[in-house]
Design an enzyme around this catalytic site. Structure first.
Site, mmCIF file in Angstrom:
data_model
loop_
_atom_site.group_PDB
_atom_site.id
_atom_site.type_symbol
_atom_site.label_atom_id
_atom_site.label_comp_id
_atom_site.label_asym_id
_atom_site.label_seq_id
_atom_site.Cartn_x
_atom_site.Cartn_y
_atom_site.Cartn_z
ATOM 1 N N ASN A 79 58.272 94.684 65.859
ATOM 2 C CA ASN A 79 59.141 93.684 65.236
ATOM 3 C C ASN A 79 58.985 92.413 66.055
ATOM 4 O O ASN A 79 59.510 92.324 67.155
ATOM 5 C CB ASN A 79 60.593 94.187 65.246
ATOM 6 C CG ASN A 79 61.577 93.129 64.771
ATOM 7 O OD1 ASN A 79 61.173 92.095 64.240
ATOM 8 N ND2 ASN A 79 62.862 93.388 64.952
ATOM 9 N N TRP A 80 58.252 91.470 65.494
ATOM 10 C CA TRP A 80 57.978 90.246 66.257
ATOM 11 C C TRP A 80 59.195 89.330 66.338
ATOM 12 O O TRP A 80 59.193 88.372 67.115
ATOM 13 C CB TRP A 80 56.814 89.480 65.609
ATOM 14 C CG TRP A 80 55.472 90.126 65.800
ATOM 15 C CD1 TRP A 80 55.213 91.349 66.371
ATOM 16 C CD2 TRP A 80 54.195 89.589 65.419
ATOM 17 N NE1 TRP A 80 53.861 91.597 66.370
ATOM 18 C CE2 TRP A 80 53.211 90.532 65.786
ATOM 19 C CE3 TRP A 80 53.797 88.406 64.803
ATOM 20 C CZ2 TRP A 80 51.854 90.318 65.557
ATOM 21 C CZ3 TRP A 80 52.437 88.193 64.570
ATOM 22 C CH2 TRP A 80 51.482 89.150 64.953
ATOM 23 N N LYS A 81 60.208 89.598 65.513
ATOM 24 C CA LYS A 81 61.393 88.734 65.464
ATOM 25 C C LYS A 81 60.943 87.284 65.197
ATOM 26 O O LYS A 81 59.958 87.078 64.498
ATOM 27 C CB LYS A 81 62.228 88.881 66.734
ATOM 28 C CG LYS A 81 62.530 90.365 67.031
ATOM 29 C CD LYS A 81 63.556 90.582 68.085
ATOM 30 C CE LYS A 81 63.780 92.086 68.278
ATOM 31 N NZ LYS A 81 64.848 92.388 69.215
ATOM 32 N N SER A 90 63.854 98.382 74.184
ATOM 33 C CA SER A 90 63.080 98.352 75.425
ATOM 34 C C SER A 90 62.036 99.466 75.520
ATOM 35 O O SER A 90 61.852 100.065 76.584
ATOM 36 C CB SER A 90 64.019 98.367 76.639
ATOM 37 O OG SER A 90 64.868 97.229 76.617
ATOM 38 N N GLY A 125 60.250 95.593 70.032
ATOM 39 C CA GLY A 125 60.368 94.136 70.038
ATOM 40 C C GLY A 125 59.394 93.527 71.027
ATOM 41 O O GLY A 125 58.195 93.385 70.752
ATOM 42 N N GLY A 126 59.903 93.205 72.210
ATOM 43 C CA GLY A 126 59.142 92.466 73.226
ATOM 44 C C GLY A 126 57.720 92.974 73.465
ATOM 45 O O GLY A 126 56.776 92.171 73.491
ATOM 46 N N GLU A 151 68.634 102.052 67.066
ATOM 47 C CA GLU A 151 68.475 101.045 68.117
ATOM 48 C C GLU A 151 69.830 100.748 68.739
ATOM 49 O O GLU A 151 70.594 99.927 68.206
ATOM 50 C CB GLU A 151 67.915 99.748 67.527
ATOM 51 C CG GLU A 151 66.548 99.879 66.898
ATOM 52 C CD GLU A 151 65.809 98.545 66.862
ATOM 53 O OE1 GLU A 151 64.710 98.502 67.413
ATOM 54 O OE2 GLU A 151 66.331 97.556 66.328
ATOM 55 N N GLU A 197 70.545 92.380 64.988
ATOM 56 C CA GLU A 197 70.625 90.912 65.113
ATOM 57 C C GLU A 197 71.053 90.281 63.796
ATOM 58 O O GLU A 197 71.753 89.270 63.778
ATOM 59 C CB GLU A 197 69.273 90.355 65.598
ATOM 60 C CG GLU A 197 69.049 90.689 67.069
ATOM 61 C CD GLU A 197 67.595 90.872 67.477
ATOM 62 O OE1 GLU A 197 66.691 90.458 66.728
ATOM 63 O OE2 GLU A 197 67.367 91.453 68.558
ATOM 64 N N HIS A 225 68.815 95.046 60.744
ATOM 65 C CA HIS A 225 68.652 94.966 62.204
ATOM 66 C C HIS A 225 69.964 94.487 62.830
ATOM 67 O O HIS A 225 70.673 93.662 62.242
ATOM 68 C CB HIS A 225 67.505 94.005 62.549
ATOM 69 C CG HIS A 225 67.101 94.089 63.980
ATOM 70 N ND1 HIS A 225 67.807 93.449 64.984
ATOM 71 C CD2 HIS A 225 66.105 94.767 64.595
ATOM 72 C CE1 HIS A 225 67.234 93.730 66.145
ATOM 73 N NE2 HIS A 225 66.195 94.525 65.937
ATOM 74 N N GLY A 258 66.173 94.440 74.195
ATOM 75 C CA GLY A 258 65.789 93.266 74.976
ATOM 76 C C GLY A 258 66.427 93.214 76.353
ATOM 77 O O GLY A 258 66.392 92.189 77.025
#
Ligand code: 13P
Length: 248
Positions: free
Chosen positions: A9-11, A212, A233-234, A166, A96, A94, A172
């Protein structure tokens, strides 16, 4: 048998140029064919990304969509628009989006149903906050999110749905749920699916852990009984790391 699925997920990261460079880096490596690889990129680069992943096994995902096919919803993207590009997956709900954009369980339920109608596979995100975890109500919170998200969704559709657990406190932050804690939650989610549907449905649906996930913890996570994949993510923004995750 559930096929493992690792999704990035590149966000809200990467311009088209940067994103295509990243995909080209990933394409240079030999990817494990037994793992389904997905990249969920920003809307602006979906079309270019679709061209870039052509003739590879990499699937393409969006990070959100509206539940209506068209209409007066300024700034939104519809399932028809995603379908036109050839998107395979869409992340729905998500944390977010729930937090910053006030998406409700009802919105999420509508989005899941619309995605399925248009043969776009939803990756449904669920998870508890730190406060909820500290109050030991994480199973109740997550089960409740699942029940509401899947309201009126037919059992025959479950093989096309992925649920990503999640925990918000692990996103993150560098804090990962221990592999046992992650698995325990996925076992509980599978039990919930069994109670909402039946045993067969609970066995076909694929469950991911997210929060993470890094090259140094993927193997341990994936070794657990109910972890079918990861939503990343990251680490999905760095070619070397993401390739390691895809080849865990
Ligand atoms: P991180 O892997 O950066 O913790 O993000 C997880 C996530 O939110 C994926 O959807």
């Amino acid at each position: 048998m559930r096929i493992p699925i690792i999704a990035g997920n590149w966000k809200m990261n990467n311009t088209i140029k940067e994103g295509i460079e990243l995909i080209e880096e990933i394409k240079k490596s030999k990817l494990n064919k037994d793992v389904e690889s997905v990249i969920c990129v920003p809307y602006t680069m979906l079309k270019d990304a679709k061209v870039a992943v052509k003739e590879t096994n990499i699937k393409l995902g969006a990070q959100n969509m509206h539940y209506e096919e068209n209409g007066a919803f300024t700034g939104e993207i519809s399932p028809l628009m995603l379908k036109e590009i050839g998107v395979d997956y869409v992340i729905i709900g998500h944390s977010e989006r729930r937090e910053y954009f006030k998406e409700t369980d009802e919105d999420i339920n509508k989005k899941i149903k619309t995605a399925l109608t248009h043969n776009i596979k939803p990756i449904l995100c669920v998870g508890e906050s730190l406060e909820e975890r500290e109050s030991n109500i994480q199973e109740k919170i997550v089960n409740d999110q699942i029940e509401k998200a899947l309201k009126d969704v037919n059992a025959s559709k479950l093989e096309n749905i992925v649920i990503a657990y999640e925990p918000i406190w692990a996103i993150g932050t560098g804090k990962t749920a221990s592999s046992d804690d992650a698995n325990e939650m996925l076992v509980s989610i599978r039990k919930k699916i069994k109670s909402l549907y039946d045993e067969k449905s609970s066995e076909v649906i694929r469950l991911q852990y997210g929060g993470s996930v890094k090259p140094n913890n993927i193997e341990e996570l994936m070794s657990k009984s109910d972890v079918d994949g990861a939503l990343v993510g990251g680490a999905s923004l760095k070619a070397d790391d993401f390739i390691k995750l895809l080849n865990f």
